[in-house]
Write a protein that holds these residues in place. Structure first.
Motif, mmCIF file in Angstrom:
data_model
loop_
_atom_site.group_PDB
_atom_site.id
_atom_site.type_symbol
_atom_site.label_atom_id
_atom_site.label_comp_id
_atom_site.label_asym_id
_atom_site.label_seq_id
_atom_site.Cartn_x
_atom_site.Cartn_y
_atom_site.Cartn_z
ATOM 1 N N ARG A 185 -24.838 -46.873 81.081
ATOM 2 C CA ARG A 185 -24.930 -45.653 81.875
ATOM 3 C C ARG A 185 -26.213 -44.866 81.590
ATOM 4 O O ARG A 185 -26.547 -43.941 82.343
ATOM 5 C CB ARG A 185 -23.735 -44.742 81.560
ATOM 6 N N ILE A 187 -23.788 -42.285 72.499
ATOM 7 C CA ILE A 187 -22.552 -42.518 73.245
ATOM 8 C C ILE A 187 -21.654 -41.290 73.109
ATOM 9 O O ILE A 187 -21.374 -40.824 72.013
ATOM 10 C CB ILE A 187 -21.819 -43.766 72.735
ATOM 11 N N GLY A 188 -21.245 -40.736 74.279
ATOM 12 C CA GLY A 188 -20.397 -39.556 74.278
ATOM 13 C C GLY A 188 -19.789 -39.325 75.635
ATOM 14 O O GLY A 188 -20.192 -39.940 76.635
ATOM 15 N N THR A 189 -18.825 -38.422 75.693
ATOM 16 C CA THR A 189 -18.117 -38.173 76.951
ATOM 17 C C THR A 189 -18.846 -37.179 77.851
ATOM 18 O O THR A 189 -18.719 -37.230 79.069
ATOM 19 C CB THR A 189 -16.703 -37.648 76.671
ATOM 20 N N GLN A 190 -19.626 -36.259 77.275
ATOM 21 C CA GLN A 190 -20.361 -35.261 78.049
ATOM 22 C C GLN A 190 -21.775 -35.771 78.327
ATOM 23 O O GLN A 190 -22.687 -35.584 77.521
ATOM 24 C CB GLN A 190 -20.405 -33.928 77.283
ATOM 25 N N GLU A 191 -21.954 -36.447 79.463
ATOM 26 C CA GLU A 191 -23.233 -37.057 79.767
ATOM 27 C C GLU A 191 -24.295 -36.005 80.099
ATOM 28 O O GLU A 191 -24.011 -34.984 80.724
ATOM 29 C CB GLU A 191 -23.093 -38.045 80.925
ATOM 30 N N LYS A 245 -21.718 -42.338 78.541
ATOM 31 C CA LYS A 245 -20.403 -42.861 78.164
ATOM 32 C C LYS A 245 -20.488 -44.297 77.655
ATOM 33 O O LYS A 245 -19.692 -44.721 76.815
ATOM 34 C CB LYS A 245 -19.454 -42.778 79.359
ATOM 35 N N THR A 246 -21.451 -45.054 78.184
ATOM 36 C CA THR A 246 -21.695 -46.426 77.730
ATOM 37 C C THR A 246 -23.204 -46.650 77.724
ATOM 38 O O THR A 246 -23.939 -45.948 78.436
ATOM 39 C CB THR A 246 -21.045 -47.465 78.673
ATOM 40 N N THR A 261 -27.174 -38.651 76.377
ATOM 41 C CA THR A 261 -25.770 -38.901 76.064
ATOM 42 C C THR A 261 -25.123 -39.578 77.256
ATOM 43 O O THR A 261 -25.164 -39.058 78.378
ATOM 44 C CB THR A 261 -25.026 -37.586 75.745
#
Length: 212
Positions: free
Chosen positions: A95, A73-77, A91-92, A89
């Motif tokens: 995703r 889980i992270g902001t930079q997919e 966001k959810t 990676t």
């Protein structure tokens, strides 16, 4: 009129509504050898595997090699290949499917363009010419297709197969530019262009399943 052999081996004939029944029957009977050949090829395909999951621990192939999926889980997919893993990676957790499929598609576009160049060079020795343009299309029963006007479509999941299998699919479709069918003449041409095509096809069917 068109004739299609479906994945379960059944035959579908589509004809104009005013076509005489005896003409439809005649064309199907005339295509009997081709129909039997398609049914034999379909019967050799492995049974469908359980649908792949987009969760940590699931196994996915990339260029023929098995990789373990790890969802972070992270902001930079994005996706990174490292030490036998596909690090996704997202966001959810929900995703992860979109992120991985988008990455497969981008890699397929790049890799197929690279292999197309190689295959066109080989095919040119047999009088087969093409612009090299193609489109990616999600297909349930095909790795590739060629229209009568020479438009090539390829399944983005091909990126999961080894390069030698990708080359087989590309050359299979390029040969349709000369022989738009699966006749004996077509297979003679394919055999000249790619003598070991059967081994490559068997490996493709063994390693990578079509999306269900």
């Amino acid at each position: 009129m068109s004739i299609e052999v479906k994945p379960d081996g059944s035959v579908l004939a589509v004809a104009p509504i005013d076509a005489p029944e005896h003409e439809i029957r005649w064309k199907v009977e005339k295509s009997g050898a081709w129909i039997l050949r398609q049914q034999r090829e379909l019967a050799q395909l492995p049974p469908p595997l359980p649908e792949r999951q987009y969760v940590s621990g699931e196994s996915w192939r990339y260029l023929g090699r098995q990789h373990r999926l790890r969802v972070i889980i992270g902001t930079q997919e994005g996706v990174r290949v490292t030490r036998g893993e596909l690090l996704v990676t997202a966001k959810t957790p929900e995703r992860a499917e979109n992120v991985l499929n988008s990455w497969f598609r981008n890699r397929a576009q790049s890799l197929l363009a690279e292999r197309m160049s190689v295959c066109l060079e080989r095919a040119s020795h047999y009088g087969i010419e093409h612009s090299g343009d193609f489109a990616l299309r999600q297909m349930r029963t095909q790795w590739g297709s060629c229209t009568k006007v020479g438009k090539l479509n390829f399944n983005p999941r091909l990126v999961q197969a080894p390069k030698e299998c990708i080359d087989y699919v590309i050359l299979h479709e390029l040969c349709h530019l000369r022989e738009f069918n699966h006749s004996a003449a077509y297979y003679r041409l394919l055999g000249r262009v790619l003598p070991d095509w059967k081994k490559r096809r068997e490996r493709l069917n063994r390693l990578v399943e079509l999306p269900q």
